[in-house]
Design a protein around this motif. Structure first.
Motif, PDB file in Angstrom:
ATOM      1  N   THR A 121      14.050   9.501 -34.472  1.00 31.72           N
ATOM      2  CA  THR A 121      14.207   9.582 -33.019  1.00 31.72           C
ATOM      3  C   THR A 121      15.664   9.706 -32.617  1.00 31.72           C
ATOM      4  O   THR A 121      16.020  10.449 -31.699  1.00 31.72           O
ATOM      5  N   PHE A 122      16.532   8.969 -33.311  1.00 32.14           N
ATOM      6  CA  PHE A 122      17.949   8.968 -32.964  1.00 32.14           C
ATOM      7  C   PHE A 122      18.797   9.635 -34.045  1.00 32.14           C
ATOM      8  O   PHE A 122      19.998   9.370 -34.149  1.00 32.14           O
ATOM      9  N   LEU A 123      18.192  10.517 -34.833  1.00 35.80           N
ATOM     10  CA  LEU A 123      18.878  11.159 -35.946  1.00 35.80           C
ATOM     11  C   LEU A 123      20.176  11.871 -35.554  1.00 35.80           C
ATOM     12  O   LEU A 123      21.181  11.746 -36.276  1.00 35.80           O
ATOM     13  N   PRO A 124      20.231  12.603 -34.430  1.00 38.50           N
ATOM     14  CA  PRO A 124      21.495  13.283 -34.103  1.00 38.50           C
ATOM     15  C   PRO A 124      22.667  12.330 -33.926  1.00 38.50           C
ATOM     16  O   PRO A 124      23.819  12.695 -34.193  1.00 38.50           O
ATOM     17  N   TRP A 125      22.381  11.101 -33.494  1.00 39.31           N
ATOM     18  CA  TRP A 125      23.459  10.150 -33.218  1.00 39.31           C
ATOM     19  C   TRP A 125      24.102   9.620 -34.489  1.00 39.31           C
ATOM     20  O   TRP A 125      25.188   9.018 -34.429  1.00 39.31           O
ATOM     21  N   LEU A 126      23.479   9.824 -35.637  1.00 42.10           N
ATOM     22  CA  LEU A 126      24.122   9.422 -36.883  1.00 42.10           C
ATOM     23  C   LEU A 126      25.429  10.181 -37.099  1.00 42.10           C
ATOM     24  O   LEU A 126      26.319   9.721 -37.808  1.00 42.10           O
ATOM     25  N   GLY A 127      25.536  11.334 -36.447  1.00 44.35           N
ATOM     26  CA  GLY A 127      26.763  12.114 -36.561  1.00 44.35           C
ATOM     27  C   GLY A 127      27.984  11.410 -36.008  1.00 44.35           C
ATOM     28  O   GLY A 127      29.122  11.740 -36.377  1.00 44.35           O
ATOM     29  N   LEU A 128      27.774  10.417 -35.129  1.00 45.47           N
ATOM     30  CA  LEU A 128      28.923   9.683 -34.588  1.00 45.47           C
ATOM     31  C   LEU A 128      29.653   8.891 -35.663  1.00 45.47           C
ATOM     32  O   LEU A 128      30.826   8.542 -35.504  1.00 45.47           O
ATOM     33  N   LEU A 186      38.046  11.189 -47.984  1.00 41.83           N
ATOM     34  CA  LEU A 186      38.134  12.377 -47.131  1.00 41.83           C
ATOM     35  C   LEU A 186      37.187  13.470 -47.623  1.00 41.83           C
ATOM     36  O   LEU A 186      36.492  14.115 -46.835  1.00 41.83           O
ATOM     37  N   ILE A 187      37.173  13.688 -48.913  1.00 42.45           N
ATOM     38  CA  ILE A 187      36.293  14.716 -49.471  1.00 42.45           C
ATOM     39  C   ILE A 187      34.834  14.316 -49.284  1.00 42.45           C
ATOM     40  O   ILE A 187      33.972  15.140 -48.939  1.00 42.45           O
ATOM     41  N   ALA A 188      34.542  13.016 -49.482  1.00 38.21           N
ATOM     42  CA  ALA A 188      33.158  12.551 -49.337  1.00 38.21           C
ATOM     43  C   ALA A 188      32.658  12.716 -47.907  1.00 38.21           C
ATOM     44  O   ALA A 188      31.475  13.019 -47.687  1.00 38.21           O
ATOM     45  N   VAL A 189      33.531  12.524 -46.919  1.00 38.77           N
ATOM     46  CA  VAL A 189      33.124  12.643 -45.516  1.00 38.77           C
ATOM     47  C   VAL A 189      32.692  14.070 -45.184  1.00 38.77           C
ATOM     48  O   VAL A 189      31.899  14.292 -44.264  1.00 38.77           O
ATOM     49  N   LEU A 190      33.197  15.041 -45.938  1.00 39.14           N
ATOM     50  CA  LEU A 190      32.782  16.419 -45.694  1.00 39.14           C
ATOM     51  C   LEU A 190      31.290  16.612 -45.932  1.00 39.14           C
ATOM     52  O   LEU A 190      30.659  17.464 -45.309  1.00 39.14           O
ATOM     53  N   VAL A 191      30.702  15.810 -46.821  1.00 41.68           N
ATOM     54  CA  VAL A 191      29.291  15.993 -47.171  1.00 41.68           C
ATOM     55  C   VAL A 191      28.380  15.704 -45.974  1.00 41.68           C
ATOM     56  O   VAL A 191      27.572  16.560 -45.595  1.00 41.68           O
ATOM     57  N   PRO A 192      28.463  14.508 -45.317  1.00 40.37           N
ATOM     58  CA  PRO A 192      27.605  14.307 -44.140  1.00 40.37           C
ATOM     59  C   PRO A 192      27.938  15.253 -42.999  1.00 40.37           C
ATOM     60  O   PRO A 192      27.051  15.603 -42.206  1.00 40.37           O
ATOM     61  N   ALA A 193      29.210  15.677 -42.897  1.00 43.12           N
ATOM     62  CA  ALA A 193      29.568  16.623 -41.829  1.00 43.12           C
ATOM     63  C   ALA A 193      28.833  17.950 -42.024  1.00 43.12           C
ATOM     64  O   ALA A 193      28.289  18.522 -41.073  1.00 43.12           O
ATOM     65  N   ILE A 194      28.776  18.416 -43.268  1.00 40.61           N
ATOM     66  CA  ILE A 194      28.086  19.676 -43.561  1.00 40.61           C
ATOM     67  C   ILE A 194      26.582  19.515 -43.344  1.00 40.61           C
ATOM     68  O   ILE A 194      25.920  20.399 -42.785  1.00 40.61           O
ATOM     69  N   VAL A 195      26.041  18.369 -43.762  1.00 35.99           N
ATOM     70  CA  VAL A 195      24.611  18.120 -43.582  1.00 35.99           C
ATOM     71  C   VAL A 195      24.249  18.091 -42.099  1.00 35.99           C
ATOM     72  O   VAL A 195      23.252  18.702 -41.671  1.00 35.99           O
ATOM     73  N   TRP A 196      25.047  17.381 -41.299  1.00 35.91           N
ATOM     74  CA  TRP A 196      24.768  17.279 -39.858  1.00 35.91           C
ATOM     75  C   TRP A 196      24.804  18.664 -39.214  1.00 35.91           C
ATOM     76  O   TRP A 196      23.929  19.000 -38.403  1.00 35.91           O
ATOM     77  N   LEU A 197      25.809  19.454 -39.566  1.00 36.95           N
ATOM     78  CA  LEU A 197      25.910  20.794 -38.989  1.00 36.95           C
ATOM     79  C   LEU A 197      24.745  21.666 -39.425  1.00 36.95           C
ATOM     80  O   LEU A 197      24.257  22.499 -38.657  1.00 36.95           O
ATOM     81  N   ASN A 198      24.282  21.474 -40.645  1.00 36.36           N
ATOM     82  CA  ASN A 198      23.146  22.259 -41.131  1.00 36.36           C
ATOM     83  C   ASN A 198      21.872  21.926 -40.354  1.00 36.36           C
ATOM     84  O   ASN A 198      21.052  22.805 -40.071  1.00 36.36           O
ATOM     85  N   ILE A 199      21.700  20.636 -39.987  1.00 41.69           N
ATOM     86  CA  ILE A 199      20.500  20.218 -39.267  1.00 41.69           C
ATOM     87  C   ILE A 199      20.596  20.517 -37.781  1.00 41.69           C
ATOM     88  O   ILE A 199      19.657  21.027 -37.167  1.00 41.69           O
ATOM     89  N   PHE A 200      21.750  20.218 -37.190  1.00 39.13           N
ATOM     90  CA  PHE A 200      21.861  20.255 -35.732  1.00 39.13           C
ATOM     91  C   PHE A 200      22.836  21.311 -35.201  1.00 39.13           C
ATOM     92  O   PHE A 200      22.971  21.449 -33.985  1.00 39.13           O
ATOM     93  N   GLY A 201      23.492  22.023 -36.087  1.00 41.51           N
ATOM     94  CA  GLY A 201      24.460  23.019 -35.622  1.00 41.51           C
ATOM     95  C   GLY A 201      23.846  24.054 -34.706  1.00 41.51           C
ATOM     96  O   GLY A 201      24.465  24.520 -33.747  1.00 41.51           O
ATOM     97  N   GLY A 202      22.585  24.422 -34.988  1.00 45.45           N
ATOM     98  CA  GLY A 202      21.919  25.418 -34.147  1.00 45.45           C
ATOM     99  C   GLY A 202      21.670  24.939 -32.740  1.00 45.45           C
ATOM    100  O   GLY A 202      21.582  25.750 -31.803  1.00 45.45           O
ATOM    101  N   LEU A 203      21.540  23.617 -32.555  1.00 47.59           N
ATOM    102  CA  LEU A 203      21.325  23.078 -31.211  1.00 47.59           C
ATOM    103  C   LEU A 203      22.607  23.068 -30.397  1.00 47.59           C
ATOM    104  O   LEU A 203      22.576  23.126 -29.172  1.00 47.59           O
TER     105      LEU A 203
END
Length: 350
Positions: A78-85, A103-120
């Protein structure tokens, strides 16, 4: 040969492209001062790196999070997009910790979030369409039903669905909307108002024991459309039980079955589903219909709560028609925001 002078163009405030790049480089230099030559940049921040990877795993495997305990999976979805915060927070902590590993590890969730919600995030709204629809949970405790009705009618929608109608408030909504909408029908606590004729009106059994869903055929100039209006049961977060949604899930399955059995090929679903498109509990519906916000909206289109929208639980979904644009309407006297969409019914002419 005369020498030719080249001048780099800058804005009047000195914020031209090269100036902005220089400021970014200076900022980056200050943030990474002392990093070069320090072998600890790889050994520091391992906990931060682990948290970043865990965040990425939660987003990738959200459908695997079990619902057996407090419907934790549905709550997460329900609140999945907010995990991006959490991503910029982890990024800042990695910089403070001076950890290249983090720093390198943080790129992984950033890429995942964009893959799921970037289109929105991108604007997919388009022009055209031949039918505008809107839906609004008007709130049973609404202190200004007439004003709410006028606000929704002002959207220019051809078809309006209202949920959480009370018997006492129905005449007020009917009076406020009759000048704009010639046809209407109310079934239980949901209603449909239309500028075009309604036929085949009936309640839809979503296993509640009382009526909170209906169906009607709307005969538009572009063709007939089966319009469903639904208000699925609310969900609750309780300390002793977690995210309780058993009745909502049962009703969602019943609604999905009714839509699957629909004879018309062009279908629009309007209503408060008390769940997001990511929520697996709505699979019976979402597996066969498209969200207008996801297909033709701009942003997430959060609709609840109206004072600070955090989730889109008010949905406009379609099958057999083409979404052209989708948007939220201004706040009314309800605790939900109205949502609207314009669709193309006559897809054969495109």
């Amino acid at each position: 040969m005369a020498q030719q002078a080249y001048v780099t163009e800058t804005d009047s405030d000195g914020s031209g492209p090269e100036s902005r790049i220089s400021r970014f480089r200076r900022l980056l230099g200050r943030l990474t001062a002392g990093w070069r030559g320090d072998p600890r940049i790889w050994r520091r921040g391992l906990v931060l790196a682990a948290l970043a990877l865990l965040l990425a795993l939660v987003m990738v495997l959200h459908s695997r999070i079990p619902n057996a305990v407090g419907n934790l999976g549905s709550l997460t979805e329900t609140f999945l997009p907010w995990l991006g915060l959490a991503i910029p927070v982890l990024l800042l902590l990695a910089l403070v910790r001076k950890s290249l590993t983090a720093l390198i590890a943080v790129l992984v969730p950033a890429i995942v979030w964009l893959n799921i919600f970037g289109g929105l995030v991108t604007d997919k709204t388009g022009a055209g369409g031949d039918l505008t629809v809107a839906t609004h949970n008007v709130n049973a405790d609404n202190a200004d039903p007439a004003g709410t009705a006028r606000d929704v009618a002002a959207s220019g929608a051809d078809v309006v669905a209202l949920e959480e109608l009370t018997g006492a408030a129905v005449p007020t909504y009917e009076d406020a909307l009759e000048s704009t909408y010639k046809y209407h029908s109310v079934e239980g606590t949901v209603g449909l108002w239309s500028k075009y004729p309604l036929t085949g009106v009936r309640s839809v059994d979503i296993k509640l024991g009382w009526t909170r869903a209906m169906r009607a055929t709307v005969t538009t100039p572009a063709g007939q459309v089966a319009v469903y209006v639904a208000h699925l049961p609310s969900v609750r977060v309780k300390l002793e039980a977690g995210f309780t949604a058993r009745q909502r899930d049962k009703s969602a399955n019943a609604l999905g079955e009714a839509i699957a059995d629909e004879k018309l090929t062009k279908v629009v679903l309007l209503g408060d589903l008390n769940g997001t498109m990511n929520d697996r509990a709505l699979n019976a519906v979402t597996a066969q219909m498209r969200s207008t916000q996801g297909a033709a909206g701009s942003g997430f289109g959060f609709s609840w709560p109206a004072s600070f929208p955090m989730a889109r639980i008010d949905q406009i979904m379609v099958k057999g028609v083409e979404p052209m644009s989708s948007w939220t309407l201004p706040e009314t006297g309800s605790d939900h925001l109205p949502v609207a969409a314009r669709v193309k019914v006559d897809t054969d002419s495109s």
